[in-house]
Enzyme design. Structure first.
Site, short mmCIF file in Angstrom:
data_model
loop_
_atom_site.label_atom_id
_atom_site.label_comp_id
_atom_site.label_asym_id
_atom_site.label_seq_id
_atom_site.Cartn_x
_atom_site.Cartn_y
_atom_site.Cartn_z
N GLY A 69 0.83 -1.19 0.00
CA GLY A 69 0.00 0.00 0.00
C GLY A 69 0.86 1.24 0.00
O GLY A 69 2.07 1.18 0.30
N CYS A 80 5.34 -6.18 1.66
CA CYS A 80 5.71 -4.76 1.66
C CYS A 80 5.03 -4.04 2.82
O CYS A 80 5.35 -4.27 3.97
CB CYS A 80 5.41 -4.13 0.30
N TYR A 81 4.05 -3.18 2.56
CA TYR A 81 3.33 -2.51 3.64
C TYR A 81 2.73 -3.53 4.60
O TYR A 81 2.70 -3.31 5.82
CB TYR A 81 2.24 -1.62 3.05
N SER A 114 -21.95 -11.38 -27.07
CA SER A 114 -21.39 -10.19 -27.70
C SER A 114 -20.33 -10.51 -28.73
O SER A 114 -19.92 -9.63 -29.49
CB SER A 114 -20.76 -9.30 -26.62
N GLY A 115 -19.85 -11.76 -28.74
CA GLY A 115 -18.72 -12.13 -29.58
C GLY A 115 -17.43 -12.16 -28.80
O GLY A 115 -16.42 -12.66 -29.28
N GLY A 116 -17.44 -11.60 -27.57
CA GLY A 116 -16.27 -11.62 -26.72
C GLY A 116 -16.14 -12.91 -25.94
O GLY A 116 -17.08 -13.71 -25.87
N VAL A 117 -14.99 -13.11 -25.31
CA VAL A 117 -14.72 -14.37 -24.63
C VAL A 117 -15.58 -14.54 -23.39
O VAL A 117 -16.01 -15.66 -23.07
CB VAL A 117 -13.21 -14.49 -24.29
N SER A 161 -18.76 -13.53 -22.54
CA SER A 161 -20.12 -14.00 -22.79
C SER A 161 -20.12 -15.37 -23.45
O SER A 161 -21.01 -16.20 -23.19
CB SER A 161 -20.89 -12.99 -23.65
N LYS A 190 -9.81 -12.75 -15.83
CA LYS A 190 -9.85 -12.92 -17.28
C LYS A 190 -9.05 -14.13 -17.74
O LYS A 190 -9.50 -14.90 -18.60
CB LYS A 190 -9.29 -11.66 -17.96
#
Length: 521
Positions: free
Chosen positions: A60, A87-88, A231-234, A236, A377
């Site tokens: 942070g 770290c923090y 939609s054509g995207g991965v 959906s 993703k």
């Protein structure tokens, strides 16, 4: 979805404002443990209820000794649950348990740093070389570890670069194991999970499919139908494939051809779902209404607003024609949930208001199903492969909801879209031929609202300019422009100017994010 499996204990990642917090969670999942990002001030009582495998405290920007700096419930360290501070997070643990944290007299360490492991017998550093490289990014450090901690590693200007508590399963790393610049970082995280936390390694895509099918089948029942917007995207596409695996023909996929799609988009979706799944596919031709709504519009936000309005109307009509449809499925991902404040234990700051399909569940009276809401993703892509979707669909580059309308700068017309679509297809084809399509996270062409003077043959031309954009990124929150080979760019430029009528100039965008964004509008 993961919470429905009591055998899948989560690793809770406490968020102290680190830019790498999602990357920490992704690295944990790569080691087959289920990570959840939670607020930094989660109580010990709530942690007991969640019964986690481990706690990881993120980095942070604050200093632990400053007024108002974020802290966690100190009772977390006495729960007997393994804890790793980064770290923090390490400074916070040590300061809470008696160590002294001060500003580094050398003004901090930043970037790749030589690191010496003091005792390679320590489980945390199993199989890590005695001399290695780590990624540092800190202005403060532990000055005195006190009596409670044992130092495990050191750098030239940070004598306490890693610690272990003498009695409790509490560890700290001053460096960042989650970034790729720490070569053995993944191994160190794996050592923490496997050798210290006894990770059962239950987080796999195969197990996720089985859990998801059982959960979806239970919720939907044996009679109702699910509408899934493609939609054509991965995202959906994988969402639809997973639902089809669970429900078969009771899943109805609605694909709206807006006329704003990439070349071959409609055919690719039809091929993927026409023969590969038992889901029903309905394609709606709606190019006319979208182009009509965009006529004369130049402002990007107004484009988005009009596209969203038309999409809702078109999708509403299609969905209402499906008898027995009670549920609407969306490809919401875990980053969407985090950034919208949609997790009850998640970070409190709302970065964006999330909506995948323009508020359709509320407007149409559907119950919402989001089977991918636990996934990042990269996990969605692995799930797509697990479900048997073609590589051409799984690895397709992200595409904005408004489609080519926000890559066609200025007025959107059928003729301008045709020019853009041809140029974009050439760019992606050359990337694919060069074997670089997967190396680049996102690549596309943009049609600029200007014309340039050129010479073709013996005549002057005054024609369109195409901008090429290619970026490399892990999380799309930041991105760097891709250093594509010059001969590749030359081939793309030559093909576009020779074959796409109306284009006489091609330029390459070398802007990173920030200060720019990935898309132009």
């Amino acid at each position: 979805m993961a919470d429905s499996d009591p055998a899948l204990k989560p690793v809770l990642v406490l968020d102290f404002g680190a830019q790498y917090v999602q990357l920490i969670a992704r690295r944990v999942r790569e080691r087959h443990a289920f990570a959840r990002i939670v607020r930094h001030d989660i109580t010990a009582e709530r942690v007991r209820e969640l019964d986690p495998l481990a706690l990881i405290l993120s980095g942070g920007p604050a200093s632990v000794y400053e007024p108002g700096a974020p802290h966690c419930d100190p009772a977390l360290f006495s729960l007997g649950i393994p804890v790793l501070g980064i770290c923090y997070g390490m400074q916070l643990i040590c300061e809470a348990m008696g160590s002294q944290v001060r500003a580094n007299p050398a003004r901090g360490e930043y970037g790749r740093t030589p690191c010496r492991v003091l005792d390679s017998r320590e489980p945390l550093f199993h199989d890590v070389p005695h001399e290695t490289i780590v990624w540092m990014s800190h202005g403060d450090q532990i000055q005195d570890a006190g009596v409670e901690f044992v130092g495990l590693a050191a750098t030239p200007s940070c004598p306490i670069a890693a610690v272990r508590h003498r009695r409790l399963p509490v560890y700290g790393l001053q460096f960042h194991p989650e970034v790729s610049h720490t070569p053995y970082g993944s191994l160190i995280l794996g050592n923490f999970l496997d050798r210290i936390c006894n990770n059962p390694r239950a987080w796999t895509m195969g197990a996720f499919v089985a859990r998801s099918i059982a959960e979806v089948s239970r919720r939907v029942g044996s009679a109702d139908r699910v509408v899934c917007g493609l939609s054509g995207g991965v995202d959906s596409a994988v969402c639809a494939a997973l639902l089809a695996r669970a429900l078969g023909p009771r899943v109805v996929c609605v694909f709206v051809d807006t006329g704003l799609l990439r070349s071959g988009e409609r055919d690719a979706v039809a091929a993927a779902f026409g023969a590969r799944t038992a889901a029903e596919l309905r394609v709606v031709d709606a190019a006319g209404p979208f182009l009509q709504a965009l006529a004369g519009v130049i402002d990007p936000q107004e484009k988005r607003r009009r596209i969203g309005h038309v999409f809702i109307e078109v999708f509403r009509e299609a969905a209402r024609s499906i008898p027995g449809a009670r549920f609407l499925a969306q490809g919401t991902l875990y980053p969407d949930v985090i950034e919208s404040g949609g997790e009850p234990d998640g970070p409190t700051a709302t970065i964006k208001i999330h909506h995948n399909v323009g508020g359709l569940p509320q407007q149409l009276g559907f119950e919402l199903i989001e089977p991918l809401r636990d996934l990042f993703k990269d996990e969605v892509r692995r799930l797509g492969i697990e479900l048997g979707l073609p590589d051409s669909l799984v690895w397709r580059h992200p595409f904005p909801g408004p489609g080519l309308a926000v890559r066609c700068l200025g007025e959107v017309t059928a003729a301008r879209l045709d020019v853009l679509r041809q140029a974009d297809a050439i760019f992606l084809d050359e990337l694919n031929r060069a074997g670089l399509e997967r190396q680049v996270a996102q690549a596309f062409a943009v049609l600029l609202p200007v014309q340039a003077v050129g010479v073709m043959g013996d005549a002057r031309t005054y024609e369109n300019v195409i901008a090429l954009r290619a970026v490399e990124t892990e999380d799309f929150m930041t991105a760097d422009w891709s250093r594509l080979p010059q001969d590749l760019l030359a081939r793309v430029s030559t093909r576009i100017t020779n074959t796409v009528k109306g284009v006489n100039r091609v330029v390459y965008d070398i802007t990173s994010k920030p200060p720019g964004t990935i898309e132009w509008e």
